[in-house]
Design a protein around this motif. Structure first.
Motif, PDB file in Angstrom:
ATOM      1  N   TYR A 206       0.868  -1.136   0.124  1.00  0.00           N
ATOM      2  CA  TYR A 206      -0.082  -0.127  -0.113  1.00  0.00           C
ATOM      3  C   TYR A 206       0.818   1.186   0.007  1.00  0.00           C
ATOM      4  CZ  TYR A 206      -3.539   3.272   1.381  1.00  0.00           C
ATOM      5  OH  TYR A 206      -4.396   4.482   1.437  1.00  0.00           O
ATOM      6  N   LEU A 207       1.802   1.292   0.846  1.00  0.00           N
ATOM      7  CA  LEU A 207       2.955   2.386   0.781  1.00  0.00           C
ATOM      8  C   LEU A 207       3.639   2.472  -0.361  1.00  0.00           C
ATOM      9  CD1 LEU A 207       4.344   1.900   4.448  1.00  0.00           C
ATOM     10  CD2 LEU A 207       2.908   3.715   3.808  1.00  0.00           C
ATOM     11  N   ALA A 208       3.913   1.424  -0.959  1.00  0.00           N
ATOM     12  CA  ALA A 208       4.854   1.524  -2.428  1.00  0.00           C
ATOM     13  C   ALA A 208       3.683   2.243  -3.299  1.00  0.00           C
ATOM     14  CB  ALA A 208       4.915   0.185  -2.803  1.00  0.00           C
ATOM     15  N   LYS A 209       2.269   2.005  -3.297  1.00  0.00           N
ATOM     16  CA  LYS A 209       1.495   2.658  -4.399  1.00  0.00           C
ATOM     17  C   LYS A 209       1.423   4.185  -3.898  1.00  0.00           C
ATOM     18  CE  LYS A 209      -1.474  -1.453  -5.265  1.00  0.00           C
ATOM     19  NZ  LYS A 209      -2.639  -2.170  -4.873  1.00  0.00           N
ATOM     20  N   GLU A 210       1.315   4.269  -2.785  1.00  0.00           N
ATOM     21  CA  GLU A 210       1.500   5.811  -2.329  1.00  0.00           C
ATOM     22  C   GLU A 210       2.501   6.495  -2.853  1.00  0.00           C
ATOM     23  OE1 GLU A 210      -1.213   6.377   1.777  1.00  0.00           O
ATOM     24  OE2 GLU A 210       0.935   6.110   2.042  1.00  0.00           O
ATOM     25  N   LEU A 211       3.676   5.813  -2.615  1.00  0.00           N
ATOM     26  CA  LEU A 211       5.069   6.634  -2.904  1.00  0.00           C
ATOM     27  C   LEU A 211       5.141   6.675  -4.435  1.00  0.00           C
ATOM     28  CD1 LEU A 211       7.786   7.741  -2.403  1.00  0.00           C
ATOM     29  CD2 LEU A 211       8.640   5.299  -2.249  1.00  0.00           C
ATOM     30  N   LYS A 212       4.614   5.808  -5.444  1.00  0.00           N
ATOM     31  CA  LYS A 212       4.858   5.959  -6.819  1.00  0.00           C
ATOM     32  C   LYS A 212       3.662   7.142  -7.000  1.00  0.00           C
ATOM     33  CE  LYS A 212       3.611   3.265 -11.127  1.00  0.00           C
ATOM     34  NZ  LYS A 212       3.017   1.966 -11.568  1.00  0.00           N
ATOM     35  N   ASN A 213       2.635   7.263  -6.634  1.00  0.00           N
ATOM     36  CA  ASN A 213       1.804   8.243  -6.846  1.00  0.00           C
ATOM     37  C   ASN A 213       2.411   9.721  -6.590  1.00  0.00           C
ATOM     38  OD1 ASN A 213      -0.399   6.797  -7.787  1.00  0.00           O
ATOM     39  ND2 ASN A 213      -1.392   6.606  -5.998  1.00  0.00           N
ATOM     40  N   LEU A 214       3.058   9.644  -5.244  1.00  0.00           N
ATOM     41  CA  LEU A 214       3.711  11.068  -5.096  1.00  0.00           C
ATOM     42  C   LEU A 214       4.935  11.388  -5.894  1.00  0.00           C
ATOM     43  CD1 LEU A 214       3.782  10.582  -1.148  1.00  0.00           C
ATOM     44  CD2 LEU A 214       2.859  12.188  -2.231  1.00  0.00           C
ATOM     45  N   ILE A 215       5.515  10.426  -6.519  1.00  0.00           N
ATOM     46  CA  ILE A 215       6.814  10.456  -7.415  1.00  0.00           C
ATOM     47  C   ILE A 215       6.110  11.047  -8.766  1.00  0.00           C
ATOM     48  CG2 ILE A 215       8.572   9.507  -8.722  1.00  0.00           C
ATOM     49  CD1 ILE A 215       8.944   7.717  -6.194  1.00  0.00           C
ATOM     50  N   VAL A 219       7.214  14.716 -10.341  1.00  0.00           N
ATOM     51  CA  VAL A 219       7.775  14.925 -11.584  1.00  0.00           C
ATOM     52  C   VAL A 219       7.130  15.627 -12.386  1.00  0.00           C
ATOM     53  CG1 VAL A 219       8.679  13.588 -13.519  1.00  0.00           C
ATOM     54  CG2 VAL A 219       9.139  12.891 -11.518  1.00  0.00           C
ATOM     55  N   LYS A 220       5.776  15.477 -12.655  1.00  0.00           N
ATOM     56  CA  LYS A 220       4.623  16.123 -13.420  1.00  0.00           C
ATOM     57  C   LYS A 220       4.722  17.497 -13.196  1.00  0.00           C
ATOM     58  CE  LYS A 220      -0.149  16.266 -14.841  1.00  0.00           C
ATOM     59  NZ  LYS A 220      -1.442  15.495 -14.669  1.00  0.00           N
ATOM     60  N   ILE A 221       4.751  18.093 -11.858  1.00  0.00           N
ATOM     61  CA  ILE A 221       4.523  19.572 -11.712  1.00  0.00           C
ATOM     62  C   ILE A 221       5.927  20.113 -11.872  1.00  0.00           C
ATOM     63  CG2 ILE A 221       2.721  19.175  -9.874  1.00  0.00           C
ATOM     64  CD1 ILE A 221       4.747  19.784  -7.754  1.00  0.00           C
ATOM     65  N   ARG A 222       6.942  19.281 -12.221  1.00  0.00           N
ATOM     66  CA  ARG A 222       8.358  19.915 -12.347  1.00  0.00           C
ATOM     67  C   ARG A 222       8.782  20.176 -14.106  1.00  0.00           C
ATOM     68  NH1 ARG A 222       8.258  18.339  -7.441  1.00  0.00           N
ATOM     69  NH2 ARG A 222       9.530  19.705  -5.863  1.00  0.00           N
ATOM     70  N   LEU A 223       7.934  19.507 -14.651  1.00  0.00           N
ATOM     71  CA  LEU A 223       7.822  19.604 -16.214  1.00  0.00           C
ATOM     72  C   LEU A 223       7.503  21.050 -16.690  1.00  0.00           C
ATOM     73  CD1 LEU A 223       6.596  16.198 -17.111  1.00  0.00           C
ATOM     74  CD2 LEU A 223       8.864  16.792 -16.669  1.00  0.00           C
ATOM     75  N   ALA A 224       6.792  21.683 -15.721  1.00  0.00           N
ATOM     76  CA  ALA A 224       6.421  23.154 -16.510  1.00  0.00           C
ATOM     77  C   ALA A 224       7.772  24.261 -16.841  1.00  0.00           C
ATOM     78  CB  ALA A 224       5.623  24.069 -15.351  1.00  0.00           C
ATOM     79  N   SER A 225       7.661  24.330 -18.111  1.00  0.00           N
ATOM     80  CA  SER A 225       9.092  25.327 -18.666  1.00  0.00           C
ATOM     81  C   SER A 225       8.421  25.891 -19.741  1.00  0.00           C
ATOM     82  CB  SER A 225      10.394  24.477 -18.677  1.00  0.00           C
ATOM     83  OG  SER A 225      11.338  25.266 -18.905  1.00  0.00           O
ATOM     84  N   VAL A 245       9.466   8.018 -15.246  1.00  0.00           N
ATOM     85  CA  VAL A 245       8.004   8.625 -14.945  1.00  0.00           C
ATOM     86  C   VAL A 245       8.121   9.673 -16.047  1.00  0.00           C
ATOM     87  CG1 VAL A 245       6.830  10.105 -13.450  1.00  0.00           C
ATOM     88  CG2 VAL A 245       7.995   8.154 -12.530  1.00  0.00           C
ATOM     89  N   MET A 246       8.861  10.422 -16.253  1.00  0.00           N
ATOM     90  CA  MET A 246       8.968  11.535 -17.459  1.00  0.00           C
ATOM     91  C   MET A 246       8.554  11.163 -18.745  1.00  0.00           C
ATOM     92  SD  MET A 246      12.435  13.836 -16.426  1.00  0.00           S
ATOM     93  CE  MET A 246      12.330  14.959 -17.851  1.00  0.00           C
ATOM     94  N   SER A 247       9.264   9.782 -19.157  1.00  0.00           N
ATOM     95  CA  SER A 247       8.794   9.243 -20.389  1.00  0.00           C
ATOM     96  C   SER A 247       7.284   8.576 -20.535  1.00  0.00           C
ATOM     97  CB  SER A 247       9.790   7.880 -20.826  1.00  0.00           C
ATOM     98  OG  SER A 247       9.368   6.868 -19.653  1.00  0.00           O
ATOM     99  N   LYS A 248       6.720   8.590 -19.508  1.00  0.00           N
ATOM    100  CA  LYS A 248       5.393   8.301 -19.425  1.00  0.00           C
ATOM    101  C   LYS A 248       4.495   9.725 -19.587  1.00  0.00           C
ATOM    102  CE  LYS A 248       3.445   5.882 -15.947  1.00  0.00           C
ATOM    103  NZ  LYS A 248       2.908   5.315 -14.811  1.00  0.00           N
ATOM    104  N   LEU A 249       5.000  10.495 -19.027  1.00  0.00           N
ATOM    105  CA  LEU A 249       4.194  11.928 -18.877  1.00  0.00           C
ATOM    106  C   LEU A 249       4.403  12.866 -20.371  1.00  0.00           C
ATOM    107  CD1 LEU A 249       4.781  12.989 -15.288  1.00  0.00           C
ATOM    108  CD2 LEU A 249       2.762  11.883 -16.345  1.00  0.00           C
TER     109      LEU A 249
END
Length: 590
Positions: A206-215, A219-225, A245-249
């Motif tokens: 359960y914690l691993a899923k939480e962490l994956k979502n957080l990561i 990453v997503k919010i740091r792609l704004a540029s 993660v970047m390659s997915k987004l």
């Protein structure tokens, strides 16, 4: 801190100014910026990743904007929420607001100390800057802080709010400073902290899923540029997770960069970097450095490292940023994961002196009295190492010079650095979390964050660090330490979270670390210059014992002494740049 723009605002009470690296709002993002009445002004270095959400909220509250930048969001947040505005921000930042209505300067630094912020105050004159050299331009008195020097020799960086300059201090991470221009009073407050309130009710999956979502969200919010963006890819778990993660987004292939040394590097991760690049189909660039031209490069990099850190990895960080800026202006990195998830080898490496804890302390104290008479330097080091094996706390601090060694190096008052570290410990916290807390609060912001920030900014480049998002750090402090280090598997929970994103070869890797060929440099490229710098340092008897410097100089090309030699060489280069000279330009070693 960049080549793209500059600006200043001055009135009878204060002056604020900026050099800008433009990333967001290239057209109307000029600074300083102001509020509607033009009685509150701001200069700002960094990025606010949630600025669009904050802007929508502030517009709903009646605030009017004249730019599209994240900078203006800060000033309206300050108008709306006062000091608490910093609690709303999510990003990396150092800023100063001049509030002429209250006649104060309001300075703030981000949660994890990703951006530096320094100040000088002599009782009358208050000067602040993201760069110490800007403060030195005001012709202030310069003197080495000997307590800071003790910490530097022991740790290779300077923790807390100190710098190597006696009268220049840091604004601590997750803190703000208010300077009253009338009363000349300084008030510093902490606005955030991560608390180790361990939650043992959730399963590892359960914690691993939480962490994956957080990561993924981090990453997503740091792609704004508004400029080209990519990533540094070493092939380790951390950077590969970010790139995965970047390659997915991202729609287009991620631009990735790797750097290695052709000769002498302790670790070369080229094979793994290439594997990750192929797995994620990135637009990959490999830089293999044959010669770093260090005699010309080092003075420039130490000039940028005015708050000295001797970690030699600052050289490849600069080189990579300098090469990468030809293709992009911003890179996401995997930094911070080792501190957040207990990734360093000190947490799990085999203890070769387990018997040492059974030797009575009085025996060690007796042997240490005869330390200077032990003929072999290796035996002296072994005795020190064994004496630091009595407790679990001692084992974690073996890389730190104890008082016994430090007193042989520094002629003036020395400081028991391991005891200083122990004084920061909090009750009822296990040893793993105790030291990850130290890493996150004191080592990371003063060593690794400064290495990344200062070297990237020296190349007019921006690094973004998803693992040091405040949400991830707070979350990691709430999980049991046996999910960070499990059966000597470091970063266990991160591996579990990323198992569907990482290639298996990288998922199963042990941490290697970025190796720099210090010993090779000291033998070849830097041998003559290093000898001269150590000879110069040997004359500074009020700062360091000449006998110790002679020992290092004599053994300069021996691997056993490489780290100590590098530490002293970097200090002498810093000293000649900022104490003997004006520090306004790099010195010439030729």
């Amino acid at each position: 801190r960049g080549p793209d723009d500059e600006g200043y605002y001055t009135d009878f009470h204060a002056s604020i100014g900026i050099r800008r690296l433009s990333i967001i709002d290239l057209i109307t993002g000029h600074q300083p910026q102001h509020n509607e009445k033009e009685d509150i002004w701001i200069v700002f270095n960094g990025e606010i990743y949630n600025f669009k959400d904050l802007r929508t909220d502030l517009e709903g509250k009646g605030h009017s904007f004249y730019t599209k930048s994240d900078t203006e969001v800060i000033i309206h947040s300050y108008e709306e929420w006062g000091e608490d505005c910093v609690k709303k921000l999510r990003g990396q930042f150092a800023f100063c607001i001049f509030d002429s209505t209250k006649n104060i300067l309001f300075l703030a630094r981000d949660h994890m100390g990703l951006k530096p912020l320094y100040y000088y105050f002599d009782g009358n004159k208050f000067i602040f800057s993201s760069e110490i050299k800007s403060i030195l331009a005001h012709s202030i008195e310069r003197e080495v802080n000997l307590k800071s020097f003790s910490l530097y020799v022991s740790l290779r960086y300077i923790p807390f709010n100190l710098t190597l300059f006696k009268n220049i201090l840091k604004v601590p991470p997750s803190s703000f400073l208010i300077f009253n221009l009338e009363s000349k009073q300084i008030n510093i407050k902490s606005y955030w902290d991560f608390n180790f309130n361990i939650n043992r009710d959730k399963s590892a999956s359960y914690l691993a899923k939480e962490l994956k979502n957080l990561i993924e969200e981090s990453v997503k919010i740091r792609l704004a540029s508004d400029v080209p963006l990519g990533a540094f890819l070493s092939g380790g778990i951390d950077s590969s997770s970010v790139v995965g993660v970047m390659s997915k987004l991202m729609d287009d292939p991620v631009k990735t960069f790797f750097i290695g040394f052709e000769e002498g590097g302790p670790t070369n991760e080229l094979e793994y970097s290439r594997l990750a690049s192929e797995y994620y189909d990135t637009d990959h660039t490999e830089i293999v450095v044959k010669s770093a031209s260090l005699p010309d490069l080092l003075p420039k990099l130490i000039w940028h490292h005015d708050d000295l850190v001797s970690d030699a990895a600052f050289i490849p960080v600069y080189l990579m940023a300098n090469y990468a800026k030809e293709k992009m202006k911003v890179a996401l990195t995997g930094d911070g994961a080792d501190e957040v998830f207990a990734g360093y080898s000190i947490y799990y490496r085999k203890d070769y002196l387990s018997f040492a804890k059974y030797v009575p302390k009085d025996i060690y104290n007796l042997l240490l009295k005869f330390y200077d008479f032990i003929p072999s330097q290796k035996l002296r080091m072994a005795l020190t190492y064994a004496s630091q094996s009595k407790t679990e706390e001692d084992k974690f601090m073996r890389a730190i010079l104890p008082l016994n060694d430090l007193s042989r190096i520094i002629p003036s008052q020395t400081y028991n650095v391991p005891e200083i570290i122990k004084k920061t410990f909090i009750k009822n916290l296990d040893i793993i979390n105790q030291f990850t807390r130290w890493d996150l609060k004191y080592q990371l912001p003063n060593q690794y964050n400064m290495k990344i920030d200062k070297m990237c900014m020296a190349a007019s480049f921006e690094a973004r660090v998803p693992f040091l998002d405040k949400e991830i750090v707070s979350w990691s402090a709430s999980i049991p330490s046996n999910l960070k280090l499990k059966n000597n598997i470091e970063k266990y929970i991160l591996r579990l979270a990323m198992k569907d994103i990482l290639p298996s070869e990288i998922l199963k890797r042990k941490k290697m670390g970025f190796g720099t060929p210090i010993n090779l440099w000291l033998k070849k490229e830097l041998r003559e210059i290093s000898s001269q710098l150590l000879e110069n340092l040997q004359k500074r008897k009020n700062i360091i014992q000449s006998k110790y410097v002679r020992l290092i100089k004599k053994n300069l090309i021996k691997k056993l002494f490489a780290d100590q030699a590098w530490n002293l060489i970097m200090f002498e280069l810093w000293y000649e740049t900022f104490i003997e000279n004006d520090g306004l330009n790099p010195i010439n070693l030729n």
